[in-house]
Design an enzyme around this catalytic site. Structure first.
Site, PDB file in Angstrom:
ATOM      1  N   SER A  19       0.636  -0.879   0.011  1.00  7.71           N
ATOM      2  CA  SER A  19       0.092   0.340  -0.099  1.00  7.71           C
ATOM      3  C   SER A  19       0.642   1.425   0.329  1.00  7.71           C
ATOM      4  O   SER A  19       0.235   2.480  -0.374  1.00  7.71           O
ATOM      5  CB  SER A  19      -0.934   0.279   1.634  1.00  7.71           C
ATOM      6  N   HIS A 251      13.224  11.044  18.016  1.00  8.02           N
ATOM      7  CA  HIS A 251      13.505   9.356  17.360  1.00  8.02           C
ATOM      8  C   HIS A 251      14.654   9.160  18.728  1.00  8.02           C
ATOM      9  O   HIS A 251      15.019   9.616  19.171  1.00  8.02           O
ATOM     10  CB  HIS A 251      14.200  10.956  16.573  1.00  8.02           C
TER      11      HIS A 251
END
Length: 296
Positions: A19, A251
């Site tokens: 996808s 992060h």
């Protein structure tokens, strides 16, 4: 001149039938990227957006010349996909996967260095040269963010990229080539390794780096400037000024450890090297002006 990818670059997409792969392949083509083939094991013979799909990179190379490959594959499959591309002789690889195992990312980086190749990512939006081509997942259709121009951009952050780049455009500039090195502790390639490419590019007048706390990439940029191997104007914006030590901020790579990686240390080193550091995104354009960079 784009430094990593342009309209002439022949691009393969590994994971094209998924996808994410099919969605962003369409947008890559819409921008002008020359996507010539895709690879998904077991899906040879299918077509995605008119692009032929092959079982392996090796099979794809029997029919196409490939300059670069874009990976839309899960984190645990990334190492095998990167190694497959490197073994095929492909020197430009982009992977957006977030959460690639640390030891595998270390192996990827080492192998890329041995092969004299660039692996951009993981945990990145990729690479884009506005109005030319992209490998990744940028909302390139937003003109106020992705306008073609003469400022090179390197970044560790996705959301900050859009904000800072929008401010660059608002100030009257545009972007030549933008490279997202990624937000993980071990990226495939580092800021300083791309500086020679920007130095050689006649269309890039200056570079903006979007960094953050953690790691030593920004310090390496300062060292490169001090060595005299990068001489163009450079402006930095660094996220995480008020982050506490030892606290991961968004992060995996955004963490201060062992006394290294603080934003203050990065600022001091960059300014010592002659770079300008903005304390907020809106000031990036003003600092480019102060450095004498002409507007686009």
């Amino acid at each position: 001149m784009s430094i990593f990818i342009d309209r002439e670059t022949k691009v393969c997409v590994q994971g094209i039938t998924g996808s994410e792969g099919s969605f962003w392949t369409k947008h890559m083509i819409d921008l002008g990227t020359d996507v010539i083939c895709g690879v998904t094991p077991g899906k040879e013979g299918q077509m995605v957006e008119g692009i032929p799909v092959y079982h392996s990179v090796k099979n794809a190379l029997k029919h196409h010349k490939i300059d670069a490959t874009m990976l839309f594959v899960p984190p645990k499959m990334t190492k095998d996909a990167v190694f497959e591309a490197l073994e095929a002789g492909i020197k430009k690889i982009v992977t957006i996967a977030d959460g690639i195992p640390l030891h595998e990312m270390m192996e990827i980086r080492q192998r890329a260095l041995e092969e004299n190749a660039f692996v951009v990512g993981g945990n990145t939006s990729g690479v884009i040269s506005p109005k030319e081509a992209m490998m990744g997942s940028f909302p390139h259709w937003i003109e106020r963010v992705y306008k073609k121009g003469s400022i090179g951009v390197m970044t560790r952050s996705g959301s900050l990229t859009n904000e800072v780049t929008a401010m660059i455009v608002e100030a009257g500039y545009g972007v030549s080539s933008l490279i997202g090195v990624g937000g993980d502790p071990v990226p495939g390639a580092r800021f300083a390794e791309f500086l020679p490419l920007y130095q050689k590019d006649p269309e890039t007048k200056a570079v903006v780096i979007i960094g953050e706390l953690g790691g030593t990439m920004e310090e390496e940029v300062a060292e490169t400037i001090l060595k005299g191997t990068f001489t163009k104007p450079l402006v930095a914006f660094l996220g995480g000024r008020t982050a506490p030590k030892g606290q991961k901020m968004g992060h995996a790579g955004a963490i201060i450890t062992g006394g290294k990686g603080s934003v203050q240390n990065k600022i001091e080193m960059l300014e010592k090297a002659g770079a300008k550091v903005a304390d907020r995104p809106r000031k990036v354009g003003k600092l480019l002006e102060e450095l004498g960079v002409t507007k686009d």
